[in-house]
Design an enzyme around this catalytic site. Structure first.
Site, PDB file in Angstrom:
ATOM      1  N   PHE A 137       0.941  -1.041  -0.064  1.00 13.59           N
ATOM      2  CA  PHE A 137      -0.191   0.038   0.056  1.00 13.59           C
ATOM      3  C   PHE A 137       0.837   1.169  -0.058  1.00 13.59           C
ATOM      4  O   PHE A 137       1.616   1.661   0.929  1.00 13.59           O
ATOM      5  CB  PHE A 137      -0.796   0.077   1.100  1.00 13.59           C
ATOM      6  CG  PHE A 137      -1.977   1.085   1.197  1.00 13.59           C
ATOM      7  CD1 PHE A 137      -3.052   1.237   0.384  1.00 13.59           C
ATOM      8  CD2 PHE A 137      -1.721   2.404   1.710  1.00 13.59           C
ATOM      9  CE1 PHE A 137      -3.908   2.224   0.024  1.00 13.59           C
ATOM     10  CE2 PHE A 137      -2.322   3.626   1.709  1.00 13.59           C
ATOM     11  CZ  PHE A 137      -3.690   3.389   0.939  1.00 13.59           C
ATOM     12  N   ASP A 222       9.200   2.885   1.934  1.00 15.84           N
ATOM     13  CA  ASP A 222       8.124   3.506   2.252  1.00 15.84           C
ATOM     14  C   ASP A 222       7.747   3.406   4.164  1.00 15.84           C
ATOM     15  O   ASP A 222       7.255   2.251   4.391  1.00 15.84           O
ATOM     16  CB  ASP A 222       6.817   3.047   1.538  1.00 15.84           C
ATOM     17  CG  ASP A 222       5.391   4.052   1.942  1.00 15.84           C
ATOM     18  OD1 ASP A 222       5.601   4.693   3.000  1.00 15.84           O
ATOM     19  OD2 ASP A 222       4.587   3.633   1.091  1.00 15.84           O
ATOM     20  N   LYS A 251       2.446  11.015   7.529  1.00 16.50           N
ATOM     21  CA  LYS A 251       1.231  10.901   8.533  1.00 16.50           C
ATOM     22  C   LYS A 251       2.096  11.356   9.837  1.00 16.50           C
ATOM     23  O   LYS A 251       1.795  12.502   9.833  1.00 16.50           O
ATOM     24  CB  LYS A 251       1.437   9.191   8.732  1.00 16.50           C
ATOM     25  CG  LYS A 251       0.537   8.572   7.437  1.00 16.50           C
ATOM     26  CD  LYS A 251      -0.088   7.244   7.702  1.00 16.50           C
ATOM     27  CE  LYS A 251      -1.240   7.016   6.605  1.00 16.50           C
ATOM     28  NZ  LYS A 251      -0.639   5.688   5.813  1.00 16.50           N
TER      29      LYS A 251
HETATM   30  C1  PLP Z   1      -0.961   5.941   4.468  1.00 14.03           C
HETATM   31  C2  PLP Z   1      -0.176   5.369   3.491  1.00 14.03           C
HETATM   32  C3  PLP Z   1       0.307   5.985   2.323  1.00 14.03           C
HETATM   33  C4  PLP Z   1      -0.422   7.022   1.828  1.00 14.03           C
HETATM   34  O1  PLP Z   1      -0.387   8.328   2.434  1.00 14.03           O
HETATM   35  P1  PLP Z   1      -1.723   9.449   2.235  1.00 14.03           P
HETATM   36  O2  PLP Z   1      -1.267  10.562   3.025  1.00 14.03           O
HETATM   37  O3  PLP Z   1      -3.073   8.591   2.534  1.00 14.03           O
HETATM   38  O4  PLP Z   1      -1.374   9.751   0.541  1.00 14.03           O
HETATM   39  C5  PLP Z   1       1.520   5.402   1.603  1.00 14.03           C
HETATM   40  N1  PLP Z   1       2.236   4.274   1.992  1.00 14.03           N
HETATM   41  C6  PLP Z   1       1.872   3.674   3.429  1.00 14.03           C
HETATM   42  C7  PLP Z   1       2.881   2.643   3.804  1.00 14.03           C
HETATM   43  C8  PLP Z   1       0.952   4.251   4.059  1.00 14.03           C
HETATM   44  O5  PLP Z   1       0.431   3.706   5.121  1.00 14.03           O
END
Ligand code: PLP
Length: 411
Positions: A137, A222, A251
């Site tokens: 994700f 990520d 985040k």
């Molecule tokens: C939440 C998340 C994203 C996307 O972040 P947004 O601020 O919603 O665009 C990307 N990678 C990971 C691992 C995430 O948990």
């Protein structure tokens, strides 16, 4: 009409929220419009690691908002430099490119990796490939969902951007078979969050690191959800004692108040960006930078990373001692735990709804996993309070049998 009904009528149904309307938050707690109090066990997918409305962060937000908020990157501000300097010192990278949302920072990493591949590695223009993991994700832009393996994230949204190749998560041999001379980067989460808090086999990330070194590909992690203390270390890659070539944060970087994200890397990678190559109107704005800087300081000064490690160990120990026929597996690191349910005995959504009625808020991921990821400021009394309620919901759905030895001749 009540706010919840207004939202249902005027907002497209791209989420399925639990039926609570929140009006206030403080620390690990939130309150609904009827004055009921809930323990937040999901922290807005880790965006609220500092807890709700942290007083230091609110103060900086208010003061900065009253002074200077948005000037765009057409000019300098007095907060962006200090924020990025602190972020670089903390992550160990030479530079950081600020964005707003996680998906934008991932897009930034993709652009950086591709340009690096073409300009530095010498991959023929337009042929760079990025190897990703199944179950990933990375956000919701069309490029990103194009390499998702989740059908509902993709259905009807194509055509998708080419240049991505997916291999099973945690499988070093499949990764080795996919990384070649056209690979500019491997892009993975060190622990897959939305996939159900899936922890890869020990040593996998080290093997991927080694492979990237051997084949001259960038390792981009990520850590939008796993980073900034969530796993009990500042970054999840520290558990494997490696260092990536690129790090994506978001985040919690916004302190639970604003969307703040960044892509961090060394100059060798970042030098691919010249004026006009990339940008964002709001990325790195003065307000976001002030809040982002304070968010890093609070994590450090309030020892939230250490609290995640100790609170997480406590939570895991209690969960592993829990006896319920509905419990299949408990896994995680730090204050980031996935509770896998036996689908024959309990439905994750149903469990979340029952927990909400008892004052514990969390959200299922897929149909079988409950995530437990409270703000890092949570204490053990609060964790006990939530886990007692989880035990009672599991007992309700799948009563524990009174254990009695049935082995003949056993005394
Ligand atoms: C939440 C998340 C994203 C996307 O972040 P947004 O601020 O919603 O665009 C990307 N990678 C990971 C691992 C995430 O948990």
């Amino acid at each position: 009409m009540k706010p919840m009904e207004l939202e249902k009528r005027y907002c497209p149904q791209n989420y399925r929220p639990l039926p609570v309307t929140l009006v206030r938050g403080e620390g690990a707690w939130v309150w609904d419009d009827g004055g009921r109090k809930y323990l937040d066990m999901m922290s807005a997918y880790s965006a609220v690691s500092h807890g709700h409305s942290h007083p230091r962060l609110v103060k900086v937000l208010q003061e900065q908002a009253a002074k200077l908020a948005i000037v765009s990157r057409a000019f300098h501000s007095d907060t962006l430099g200090p924020f990025l300097a602190t972020l670089c010192a903390r992550t160990g990278f030479e530079q950081a490119l600020p964005m707003n949302t996680g998906a934008e920072a991932v897009e930034t990493a993709i652009k950086a990796a591709r340009r690096w591949g073409h300009q530095v590695k010498g991959i023929p223009e337009g042929e760079a490939e990025i190897v990703v993991a199944r179950g990933n994700f990375h956000g919701r832009t069309t490029t990103i969902v194009g390499f998702s393996s989740e059908p509902e994230y993709r259905r009807g949204f194509g055509p998708f951007a080419p240049g991505f190749r997916a291999v099973p998560f945690g499988d070093a041999r499949a990764m080795a078979a996919a990384v070649n001379e056209r690979t500019c980067a491997v892009l993975v989460e060190p622990i897959q969050g939305e996939s159900g808090i899936v922890v890869p086999p020990q040593g996998w990330l080290r093997e991927v690191r080694q492979l990237c070194d051997e084949r001259n590909a960038l390792l981009v992690l990520d850590e939008i959800q796993s980073g900034l203390g969530r796993t009990g270390r500042w970054f999840a890659f520290e558990h494997e004692r490696i260092r990536p070539d690129g790090l994506i944060l978001g985040k919690a970087l916004g302190g639970g108040l604003l969307p703040v994200s960044a892509f961090c890397a060394d100059r060798e990678v970042m030098d691919v960006f010249g004026p006009g190559s990339h940008g964002s109107t709001f990325g790195g704005n003065a307000l976001a930078a002030a809040v982002g800087l304070e968010a890093l300081k609070v994590l450090d000064e309030e020892k939230l990373v250490e609290r995640s490690a100790s609170g997480g160990a406590y939570m895991l120990e209690r969960l592993r001692a829990m006896r319920s026929p509905a419990l299949k597996e408990v896994r995680g690191r730090g204050l980031w735990v996935g509770v896998e349910l036996d689908p024959a005995r309990a439905d994750a959504r149903d469990v979340c709804e029952r927990l909400a009625m008892l004052g514990v808020l969390t959200k299922e991921t897929h149909d079988t996993v409950i995530r437990l990821a409270p703000p890092l400021v949570v204490n053990t009394t609060e964790l006990d309070w939530a886990l007692d309620r989880l035990q009672s919901v599991l007992d309700e759905l799948a009563p524990r049998r009174t254990t009695r030895s049935t082995v003949a001749g056993n005394g």
